[in-house]
Design a protein around this motif. Structure first.
Motif, mmCIF file in Angstrom:
data_model
loop_
_atom_site.group_PDB
_atom_site.id
_atom_site.type_symbol
_atom_site.label_atom_id
_atom_site.label_comp_id
_atom_site.label_asym_id
_atom_site.label_seq_id
_atom_site.Cartn_x
_atom_site.Cartn_y
_atom_site.Cartn_z
ATOM 1 N N UNK A 1 -0.989 6.376 6.226
ATOM 2 C CA UNK A 1 -2.331 6.407 6.841
ATOM 3 C C UNK A 1 -3.409 6.427 5.759
ATOM 4 N N UNK A 2 -4.458 5.645 5.982
ATOM 5 C CA UNK A 2 -5.516 5.627 4.986
ATOM 6 C C UNK A 2 -6.859 5.533 5.704
ATOM 7 N N UNK A 3 -7.680 6.557 5.545
ATOM 8 C CA UNK A 3 -8.966 6.569 6.237
ATOM 9 C C UNK A 3 -10.126 6.116 5.344
ATOM 10 N N UNK A 4 -9.802 5.550 4.187
ATOM 11 C CA UNK A 4 -10.843 5.138 3.236
ATOM 12 C C UNK A 4 -11.086 3.629 3.332
ATOM 13 N N UNK A 5 -12.342 3.207 3.073
ATOM 14 C CA UNK A 5 -12.592 1.787 2.864
ATOM 15 C C UNK A 5 -11.913 1.374 1.565
ATOM 16 N N UNK A 6 -11.534 0.106 1.470
ATOM 17 C CA UNK A 6 -11.019 -0.410 0.193
ATOM 18 C C UNK A 6 -12.210 -0.576 -0.761
ATOM 19 N N UNK A 7 -11.896 -0.815 -2.018
ATOM 20 C CA UNK A 7 -12.939 -1.041 -3.031
ATOM 21 C C UNK A 7 -13.853 -2.207 -2.598
ATOM 22 N N UNK A 8 -13.211 -3.271 -2.087
ATOM 23 C CA UNK A 8 -13.953 -4.465 -1.661
ATOM 24 C C UNK A 8 -14.888 -4.135 -0.483
ATOM 25 N N UNK A 9 -14.386 -3.319 0.446
ATOM 26 C CA UNK A 9 -15.204 -2.947 1.606
ATOM 27 C C UNK A 9 -16.369 -2.044 1.166
ATOM 28 N N UNK A 10 -16.091 -1.139 0.206
ATOM 29 C CA UNK A 10 -17.169 -0.260 -0.305
ATOM 30 C C UNK A 10 -18.270 -1.084 -0.979
#
Ligand SMILES: Cc1cc2nc3c(=O)[nH]c(=O)nc-3n(C[C@H](O)[C@H](O)[C@H](O)COP(=O)(O)OP(=O)(O)OC[C@H]3O[C@@H](n4cnc5c(N)ncnc54)[C@H](O)[C@@H]3O)c2cc1C
Length: 381
Positions: free
Chosen positions: A1-10
């Motif tokens: 599970x990952x609740x973080x945006x990816x680097x690209x999304x950030x």
């Protein structure tokens, strides 16, 4: 599970957020006053490549593998600045263009989709009619075969981008006896003889997004303008409309965030009884309630976008995200106005606009009663 945006999304979020701060927020109030369609912004965002998030690069799109999360970020950020601007672009970049991409011929994609993604043509989608809102099967617009194609007659209402659109996907009955299984989709160029704007509709909410009544009187279109198979129009577009509800949830989320941030700032600046009002537990608790609703809406919205990106059936999750986020927006914007006291009613503070605009996501993409029906059916209740 990952609740973080990816680097690209950030990175993407950082850029669109900066654009909203610099180019949308400064004009949001005047667009609301004048009700002007934000054409410059559409053109500019087209030039910057933001309108093709959902489409392949060959048509001027971004070619993303997981476009729905990016599209949500885009819509949320725009709605933080102006829900009117966000809803114009939300519609333009989703179903209104998706129909051409998915079911249009290559020539139609070049003629309509490519310029739409560049911000040079405006797209609209026309399903709703005066007598057919929640009950789409009741539409009366009729398309009958002619020697070279189709003739359309009917009236559409509440069509976003309607008065400014260059092309509209029109849902029409091709087999009136068959309910939703007798509906087909047609691409109509708004310059076609017989097509006209009945009137531009005045609203108290979401004012710079154009909403129109459209009239089709013996509109003749060629065979190539039938999008997808005859009588499969509604069943084909159903999934796209379902995914659009995630976009509507993102709009709700954006206006909620703007309202929460404005109320938080004000609670620190405004003093009564010798202290900032945010130091009173009643106000602090209201802010906590707002934050909890915001977080809930955020989790539902991005989960539904993630589910759509990962090939899961998004229908129930999208309906739930729209239900939760739009109800949250309604509550959060009302609480924000209350934290501003009398100033909350004044034009000089944007919270009054946020509250007015928060009514839109309650209805857009289907009312929340209909969302409950969809969730009930999808959940086997
Ligand atoms: C600003 C704006 C922009 C829009 N843009 C577009 C667009 O671009 N294209 C387009 O095609 N449409 C668009 N719409 C139309 C929108 O999708 C419809 O307004 C919506 O689906 C509701 O239809 P209605 O307004 O006719 O309400 P109705 O269907 O008449 O509903 C009235 C009330 O009855 C309730 N109700 C109806 N049926 C049921 C049921 N079976 N069970 C329980 N309750 C029910 C509803 O929840 C609601 O409370 C837009 C609407 C607005 C306001």
């Amino acid at each position: 599970m990952d609740f973080e945006f990816t680097e690209e999304q950030r990175e993407f979020q950082k850029h669109i957020s900066r654009y909203v701060d610099e180019r949308v927020i400064p004009v949001a109030e005047s667009l609301d006053d004048t009700e002007d369609f934000p054409r410059d912004i559409v053109k500019e965002l087209g030039g910057l490549g933001y309108l093709g998030i959902k489409y392949p690069q060959e048509y001027g799109g971004s070619g993303l593998d997981n476009p729905n999360v990016f599209h949500c970020i885009f819509c949320e950020e725009l709605a933080r600045g102006s829900l009117g601007v966000a809803s114009v672009l939300g519609m333009h970049t989703s179903t209104a263009t998706h129909t051409v991409y998915e079911w249009g011929t290559e020539a139609l994609r070049q003629e309509y989709l490519v310029p739409a993604l560049a911000g040079d043509k405006i797209a609209a989608f026309g399903l709703t009619e005066p007598g057919a809102g929640s009950d789409a099967a009741a539409i009366r617009t009729r398309a009958v075969r002619t020697s070279g194609g189709w003739r359309l007659n009917g009236t559409k209402i509440f069509i976003s981008n309607g008065t400014v659109a260059d092309f509209v996907t029109i849902a029409a009955k091709t087999d009136p006896e068959k309910g939703v299984h007798g509906i087909s989709l047609f691409l109509v160029d708004t310059r076609t003889p017989g097509f006209s704007v009945g009137r531009r509709l005045e609203k108290f909410s979401n004012k710079c997004s154009d909403t129109a009544e459209l009239v089709l009187e013996d509109v003749e279109v060629g065979e190539d303008r039938l999008l997808g198979e005859e009588n499969k129009g509604f069943t084909n577009v159903y999934l796209s409309l379902a995914i659009d509800r995630v976009m509507t949830a993102a709009l709700a989320l954006g206006v909620s965030r703007a309202a929460y941030q404005a109320a938080l700032r004000y609670s620190k600046e405004r003093e009564q009884f010798g202290r900032p009002i945010g130091k009173f537990q009643a106000v602090e608790f209201r802010l906590v309630d707002m934050l909890a609703k915001l977080k809930t809406a955020e989790l539902h919205t991005y989960y539904a976008a993630w589910a759509a990106d990962h090939g899961k059936n998004p229908v129930a999750d999208a309906a739930m995200a729209k239900l939760v986020a739009s109800e949250a927006a309604s509550d959060i914007c009302r609480m924000a106005v209350s934290i501003f006291g009398g100033y909350g009613l004044m034009k000089e503070f944007a919270v009054q606009r946020y509250l007015r605009d928060s009514f839109f996501p309650l209805v857009a993409g289907g009312t929340n009663d209909i969302m409950k029906l969809v969730i009930a059916r999808q959940s086997g209740l």
